[in-house]
Design an enzyme around this catalytic site. Sequence first.
Site, PDB file in Angstrom:
ATOM      1  N   GLU A 165     -11.583  -1.937  -8.937  1.00 10.36           N
ATOM      2  CA  GLU A 165     -12.244  -2.690  -7.859  1.00 10.36           C
ATOM      3  C   GLU A 165     -13.482  -1.975  -7.336  1.00 10.36           C
ATOM      4  O   GLU A 165     -14.324  -2.599  -6.698  1.00 10.36           O
ATOM      5  CB  GLU A 165     -11.256  -2.969  -6.716  1.00 10.36           C
ATOM      6  CG  GLU A 165     -10.830  -1.736  -5.960  1.00 10.36           C
ATOM      7  CD  GLU A 165      -9.825  -2.038  -4.858  1.00 10.36           C
ATOM      8  OE1 GLU A 165      -8.661  -2.294  -5.199  1.00 10.36           O
ATOM      9  OE2 GLU A 165     -10.192  -2.005  -3.681  1.00 10.36           O
TER      10      GLU A 165
ATOM     11  N   ASP B  98      -0.298   0.285  -4.409  1.00 10.89           N
ATOM     12  CA  ASP B  98      -1.750   0.488  -4.409  1.00 10.89           C
ATOM     13  C   ASP B  98      -2.082   1.659  -3.499  1.00 10.89           C
ATOM     14  O   ASP B  98      -1.852   1.591  -2.289  1.00 10.89           O
ATOM     15  CB  ASP B  98      -2.419  -0.801  -3.888  1.00 10.89           C
ATOM     16  CG  ASP B  98      -3.931  -0.700  -3.839  1.00 10.89           C
ATOM     17  OD1 ASP B  98      -4.481   0.347  -4.227  1.00 10.89           O
ATOM     18  OD2 ASP B  98      -4.565  -1.689  -3.407  1.00 10.89           O
TER      19      ASP B  98
ATOM     20  N   LYS C 114       0.832  -1.195   0.000  1.00 13.83           N
ATOM     21  CA  LYS C 114       0.000   0.000   0.000  1.00 13.83           C
ATOM     22  C   LYS C 114       0.870   1.248   0.000  1.00 13.83           C
ATOM     23  O   LYS C 114       1.971   1.254   0.567  1.00 13.83           O
ATOM     24  CB  LYS C 114      -0.899   0.010   1.230  1.00 13.83           C
ATOM     25  CG  LYS C 114      -1.872  -1.149   1.295  1.00 13.83           C
ATOM     26  CD  LYS C 114      -2.970  -1.050   0.256  1.00 13.83           C
ATOM     27  CE  LYS C 114      -3.983  -2.167   0.418  1.00 13.83           C
ATOM     28  NZ  LYS C 114      -5.006  -2.127  -0.646  1.00 13.83           N
TER      29      LYS C 114
ATOM     30  N   ASP D 181     -14.127  -6.709  -9.302  1.00 10.23           N
ATOM     31  CA  ASP D 181     -14.386  -7.602  -8.166  1.00 10.23           C
ATOM     32  C   ASP D 181     -15.680  -8.330  -8.476  1.00 10.23           C
ATOM     33  O   ASP D 181     -16.748  -7.713  -8.556  1.00 10.23           O
ATOM     34  CB  ASP D 181     -14.514  -6.773  -6.878  1.00 10.23           C
ATOM     35  CG  ASP D 181     -14.598  -7.663  -5.653  1.00 10.23           C
ATOM     36  OD1 ASP D 181     -15.392  -8.628  -5.685  1.00 10.23           O
ATOM     37  OD2 ASP D 181     -13.881  -7.404  -4.674  1.00 10.23           O
TER      38      ASP D 181
END
Length: 402
Positions: A278, A226, A198, A301
Amino acid sequence: MVALIRRRQACGNGCGGEAQRANDQLITMRITDVRALWLSAPLEQPIGGSSRKKTWFNRQAVLVEVHTDEDLVGIGEVFTTVPEVALVAVSKFYQPLLLGENPLDIERLWEKMYFGAGYSGVKGVMIEALSGIDIALWDLRGKVENRPVWQLLPSSSRPLSPAPLPAYAAGGFWAPLADTLAEITGYVAHGFASVKMKVGLGIEEDGQRIAAVRQTIGNDVKLMIDANCGYTADQAIALGKRVEEHNVYWFEEPVLVEDWDGYKKVRESLSMKIAGGEGEYTRWGFRELIGRGCVDIAQPDVMRCGGLTESVKIAQIAAQHNVAYAPHVFCSIVGLAASLHLAAVAPSFEIFEFDMTPNPLRTHLAKTPIEVKDSRVSVPNGAGLGIELDDDALARYMVVRA
Ligand code: CA
């Protein structure tokens, strides 16, 4: 089941797959109930979010059960940030639409649910709830036909038998740097060839952390970052340029999910790949995200974007645009299995997200866990999703069954 077994016997060995399926459609199987299960599993060690803003003290899931008059139950999962609302959507809104319907008529039931929710069902929790029900219908169909879901999904690229899929370790949530380095080193020692961490702590701190991780894991391991929508386009570009020398493979969710122009600007400004999706819904949402040139890698997703029925169509859109498919997967073992079945047939599938952060709902909810070996994960080959839930674990983690 008796009616089904008689029909199959009558069909004998002379029926091909399509004929068998058409035959199954004739069965007068009916949906008798649709229920939502809210599960929560406390964590021994809380984990940080993508930044210091959030800490996870437990892991949650909303599962769906579709019951039938043939004593077969299909299981699905909803991916949502509002489980309380998803429970109502499943058990109060969609359940009455589905009672008495033939559960094998999946495409028509998808349309009935989607258009049944009207403008309120275009994005958000209604589609998330629909996704869980759709997955349960596919699980049920697989159980009726005694075949794994990957064999039933429409696809131009279905293998005869899927090889274990390449997977990357998703982790590196916020923690002090020494802890993050130990965690990611552990994934490499486990055999992962790709890892994701992250970012979103600010350009300076992110830059230092990425440099430290790269130095620790060496140059042979793929590294993804991310931001969970944590930056503006200009900030994301600044971070991307700063860490280009550290060979970042993809930069995920650099900007807000709704900022398509920002995505495009970031993608045009950086040499690394841009990933996202997502938080996107349905083929229409992905038509924009992909068609506008926002991403190199689409991350639908399946538990959110419209279920397996819709994910097949989204995977086709990605392939048509030469965009790779790398599903977002952060859930219980039910959603993990559904994501694997879809990944096995997605034409432009590249790599599978394997959440390595602690989650008893992934590791303890089913009788047989799904695990990564040598950076690869196998697609379950049992009937339906191929998952058998442990009743004791289900009872242990149950918050409410609606
Ligand atoms: Ca993500």
